[in-house]
Write an enzyme that holds these catalytic residues in place. Structure first.
Site, PDB file in Angstrom:
ATOM      1  N   GLU A 146       0.804  -1.222   0.000  1.00  0.00           N
ATOM      2  CA  GLU A 146       0.000   0.000   0.000  1.00  0.00           C
ATOM      3  C   GLU A 146       0.843   1.281   0.000  1.00  0.00           C
ATOM      4  O   GLU A 146       0.948   1.983   1.005  1.00  0.00           O
ATOM      5  CB  GLU A 146      -0.974   0.001   1.181  1.00  0.00           C
ATOM      6  CG  GLU A 146      -2.027  -1.086   1.075  1.00  0.00           C
ATOM      7  CD  GLU A 146      -3.261  -0.841   1.955  1.00  0.00           C
ATOM      8  OE1 GLU A 146      -3.280   0.160   2.691  1.00  0.00           O
ATOM      9  OE2 GLU A 146      -4.203  -1.647   1.874  1.00  0.00           O
ATOM     10  N   GLU A 203      -4.947  -8.539   0.226  1.00  0.00           N
ATOM     11  CA  GLU A 203      -5.720  -8.328   1.461  1.00  0.00           C
ATOM     12  C   GLU A 203      -7.178  -8.108   1.116  1.00  0.00           C
ATOM     13  O   GLU A 203      -7.507  -7.464   0.117  1.00  0.00           O
ATOM     14  CB  GLU A 203      -5.263  -7.078   2.237  1.00  0.00           C
ATOM     15  CG  GLU A 203      -3.937  -7.208   2.930  1.00  0.00           C
ATOM     16  CD  GLU A 203      -3.538  -5.935   3.682  1.00  0.00           C
ATOM     17  OE1 GLU A 203      -4.422  -5.152   4.086  1.00  0.00           O
ATOM     18  OE2 GLU A 203      -2.338  -5.734   3.844  1.00  0.00           O
TER      19      GLU A 203
HETATM   20  C1  GBH Z   1      -4.557  -2.181   5.093  1.00  0.00           C
HETATM   21  O1  GBH Z   1      -4.612  -0.816   5.044  1.00  0.00           O
HETATM   22  C2  GBH Z   1      -3.208  -2.456   5.643  1.00  0.00           C
HETATM   23  O2  GBH Z   1      -2.349  -2.983   4.670  1.00  0.00           O
HETATM   24  C3  GBH Z   1      -3.225  -3.278   6.873  1.00  0.00           C
HETATM   25  O3  GBH Z   1      -2.008  -3.130   7.523  1.00  0.00           O
HETATM   26  C4  GBH Z   1      -4.402  -2.892   7.733  1.00  0.00           C
HETATM   27  O4  GBH Z   1      -4.365  -3.492   8.985  1.00  0.00           O
HETATM   28  C5  GBH Z   1      -5.650  -3.283   6.986  1.00  0.00           C
HETATM   29  O5  GBH Z   1      -5.673  -2.727   5.700  1.00  0.00           O
HETATM   30  C6  GBH Z   1      -6.944  -2.946   7.702  1.00  0.00           C
HETATM   31  O6  GBH Z   1      -7.114  -1.582   7.849  1.00  0.00           O
HETATM   32  O7  GBH Z   1      -9.899   4.039   2.131  1.00  0.00           O
HETATM   33  O8  GBH Z   1     -10.284   6.239   1.257  1.00  0.00           O
HETATM   34  O9  GBH Z   1     -11.518   5.483   3.181  1.00  0.00           O
HETATM   35  C7  GBH Z   1      -5.775  -0.216   5.400  1.00  0.00           C
HETATM   36  C8  GBH Z   1      -6.356   0.572   4.292  1.00  0.00           C
HETATM   37  C9  GBH Z   1      -6.325   2.787   3.662  1.00  0.00           C
HETATM   38  C10 GBH Z   1      -7.931   1.953   5.264  1.00  0.00           C
HETATM   39  C11 GBH Z   1      -6.764   4.155   3.988  1.00  0.00           C
HETATM   40  C12 GBH Z   1      -8.325   3.334   5.581  1.00  0.00           C
HETATM   41  C13 GBH Z   1      -8.680   5.411   4.683  1.00  0.00           C
HETATM   42  C14 GBH Z   1      -8.999   6.129   3.444  1.00  0.00           C
HETATM   43  N1  GBH Z   1      -6.589   1.892   4.752  1.00  0.00           N
HETATM   44  N2  GBH Z   1      -8.151   4.109   4.402  1.00  0.00           N
HETATM   45  S1  GBH Z   1     -10.224   5.438   2.470  1.00  0.00           S
END
Ligand code: GBH
Length: 477
Positions: free
Chosen positions: A182, A383
Site C-alpha cells: 500500500e 488483502e
Molecule cells: C490495510 O490498510 C493495511 O495494509 C493493513 O495493515 C491494515 O491493517 C488493513 O488494511 C486494515 O485496515 O480508504 O479512502 O476510506 C488499510 C487501508 C487505507 C484503510 C486508507 C483506511 C482510509 C482512506 N486503509 N483508508 S479510504
C-alpha cells in the site's frame, strides 16, 4: 428450463461447479510485522519509525503500541499450527527491515534473519506456502534520521539493497515476494496526515509514522521515491534471486465500479481507474505518469528521469491488490476526462470501520480492470477483510455474523471474476488474527481468529470455520 428429476441433486452439482475457484488457487491469510510480532527491541532489532511513532503519547488510540502485539515473534509455531487448523494454504507476512538491518544499511543482523528462516521452515513443514512482503511500513528509524525516510532517493536505494539481501537469504524457501504494501496508505498517512470525510460533517484523522505534513511538491516526490524504491528492488531481486523467484507489489488500488456493466460504462470506469491511480498503480504498470496527472500537479510534479520511469515499470510476475471498498462509482461523460464520479449516498452501507464502505462488487471489478486495462496475467488479492465488534460470548465462541456476510458476498464476486477468465491466483484474508490496527491500536479487530491481548489466548471465530470449509472445497460455501 427444468431438467432435473431430483431437484436436490441438480442444485448440489451445479453449486459445486458454479462456485469453485480454479485449481491451485491459494487460500491465504495475511499479517504484517509491526502489527503482530512484538519483540520490538529483541535479538538486535533496531527501532522502526512505527516504534517511535507509537511510543509518542497521543498518536495511537488508547496509547497502544506494537511492543508486544500478538507476541508472534515467540508464538509463531502456535500461530502456524492455527493457520493449518483453519485450512490456510498460504501465509502472507512482512519482514521487519530493522530486524535485518538495524541501521537500515550496513551490517545485517543474523538473529533477525534467523527468525524468518525458522518461521518459513515451520510453514513449509505444515504445507503452507510463504509469501513475503518486504515493506509493510516499519522503516528503520535510522533511515528516517539519516535521509528523511522516503523523502530521499537514498532510502529507495537502501530498500533495494535490503531486498536483494533477503532473496539471497530466503530464496531457497520463499518463492513469492511483494515489494511494498500500500504505497498510497503509508505515503498519505505518514507524510501528509490523511484526513477522510466520513459523512455527517465528521473528519477522521488517519495519521501514521513518521507523522509529517509535507507540502504537495514534497509529497509527490515521496510518492515517486516510493515507486522508484519498488522498481530498484525488483531489479535487485532479479539480479540476486534464484531462478523461479517471483515478484510483484501489493497496492490498494482505488477501485472504480461502473454504474452498470455495459461497454460504455465499463470504458468510463477504466479511464477513471487509470487517472485516479496515476501516482501509483498506473505508473507502476505503464512506466509513465498520465498527462492529466502531470498537468494537475503543475509545479508540484515530482522530479524524475526517463531512466527512473523504466525502472519503476520493471516487468513483474504478478500484481497484488488489497481490496476493501469501492472508491468511486462512475458513469460516462461527453466531456473530459470522459467519466463522471457519482457521489456516495449518505445511507450507503458500511462495515464496522468508519471508512469501510460495503460493496462486494469491488472484488469483482478490481481484478477485472487489472486484466482489461493492463493485461495482468497473474493477480493476487493480497488483502481483503473487515473489522467487526467481536466479543467472546458466554459459551466461549465468537459469532462474527457480519464478517461471515462480508466474506461470502465478497468471495462470490471474486469467484465470478475467475469464472469470467480473470487470472486471480490467490486470496489473502486480512487478517490471520486480530492485531495492532495502526492508529486504532487494538480497538479494531480484523482477525478470523480472536486474540485476548491480556492472556494472548487465540480463539478461532465463526468466520474461521467458514474459511476452513471454503478452502477445503476451493469454493464459496
Ligand atoms: C490495510 O490498510 C493495511 O495494509 C493493513 O495493515 C491494515 O491493517 C488493513 O488494511 C486494515 O485496515 O480508504 O479512502 O476510506 C488499510 C487501508 C487505507 C484503510 C486508507 C483506511 C482510509 C482512506 N486503509 N483508508 S479510504
Amino acid at each position: 428450463m427444468i431438467v432435473a428429476e431430483q431437484p436436490g441433486q441438480s442444485v448440489e452439482s451445479s453449486r459445486s461447479t458454479a462456485r469453485e475457484f480454479p485449481k491451485g488457487f491459494y487460500w491465504g491469510v495475511a499479517t504484517a510485522s509491526y502489527q503482530v510480532e512484538g519483540a520490538w527491541n529483541e535479538d538486535g532489532k533496531g527501532p522502526s519509525i512505527w516504534d517511535t511513532y507509537a511510543h509518542t503519547p497521543g498518536h495511537i488510540n488508547n496509547n497502544d503500541t506494537g511492543d508486544i502485539a500478538n507476541d508472534h515473534y515467540h508464538r509463531y509455531k502456535e500461530d502456524v499450527a492455527l493457520m493449518k487448523d483453519i485450512g490456510a494454504t498460504a501465509y502472507r507476512f512482512s519482514i521487519a527491515w530493522p530486524r535485518i538491518f538495524p541501521e537500515g544499511t550496513g551490517a545485517p543482523n543474523a538473529k533477525g534473519v534467523d527468525f524468518y528462516k525458522r518461521l518459513t521452515d515451520e510453514l513449509r513443514a505444515k504445507g503452507i506456502e510463504p509469501f513475503v512482503t518486504l515493506y509493510h511500513w516499519d522503516l528503520p528509524q535510522a533511515l528516517h534520521d539519516k535521509y528523511g525516510g522516503w523523502r530521499s532517493k537514498d532510502t529507495a536505494k537502501a530498500f533495494a539493497e535490503y531486498a536483494g539481501y533477503i532473496v539471497e537469504q530466503l530464496g531457497d524457501r520463499v518463492k513469492h515476494y511483494f515489494t511494498i504494501n500500500e504505497f498510497r496508505s503509508f505515503v498519505e498517512a505518514g507524510y501528509q496526515g490523511l484526513e477522510v470525510q466520513v459523512g455527517g460533517g465528521k473528519t477522521l484523522h488517519l495519521g501514521g509514522a513518521p507523522g509529517l505534513r509535507l507540502s504537495n511538491g514534497e509529497l509527490n516526490q515521496v510518492r515517486h521515491n516510493a515507486v522508484l524504491g519498488h522498481g530498484l528492488a525488483v531489479q535487485a531481486i532479479r539480479a540476486r534471486g534464484r531462478a523461479g523467484t517471483k515478484v510483484g507489489f501489493a497496492e490498494n488500488m482505488k477501485v472504480v465500479v461502473p454504474v452498470m456493466d455495459t461497454p460504455e460504462y465499463v470504458r468510463a470506469a477504466e479511464t477513471a481507474t487509470r487517472e485516479i491511480n496515476a501516482d501509483f498503480t498506473t505508473v507502476l504498470l505503464e512506466g509513465r505518469y498520465t498527462d492529466a496527472y502531470l498537468a494537475g500537479a503543475g509545479a508540484d510534479a515530482p522530479k524524475f528521469t526517463a531512466e527512473e520511469l523504466k525502472t519503476i515499470a520493471s516487468p513483474l510476475d504478478f500484481v497484488g491488490i488489497n481490496v476493501y471498498r469501492p472508491n468511486a462509482y462512475v458513469e460516462p461523460s461527453g466531456e473530459a476526462p470522459g467519466y463522471r464520479e457519482i457521489p456516495f449516498n449518505a445511507s450507503h452501507p458500511k462495515m464496522h470501520s468508519s471508512w469501510h464502505v460495503f460493496d462486494p462488487e469491488c472484488l469483482y471489478w478490481a481484478p477485472r480492470h487489472l486484466k482489461s486495462i493492463w493485461g495482468a496475467k497473474s493477480i493476487f488479492i493480497t488483502e481483503n477483510g473487515c473489522a467487526a465488534s467481536d466479543v467472546v460470548s458466554n459459551d466461549g465462541r465468537v459469532y462474527d455474523s457480519d464478517r461471515l456476510m462480508f466474506l461470502r458476498a465478497y468471495l462470490t464476486q471474486l469467484q465470478r471474476a475467475t469464472s469470467d477468465g480473470v487470472p486471480v491466483h490467490g486470496y489473502f484474508l486480512w487478517s490471520a488474527q486480530d492485531n495492532f490496527e495502526w492508529g486504532s491500536g487494538y480497538g479494531d479487530r480484523f482477525g478470523i481468529v480472536y486474540v485476548d491481548f491480556k492472556t494472548q489466548k487465540r480463539i478461532p471465530k465463526l468466520s474461521a470455520q467458514w474459511f476452513r470449509e471454503a478452502a477445503r472445497r476451493n469454493a464459496v460455501v
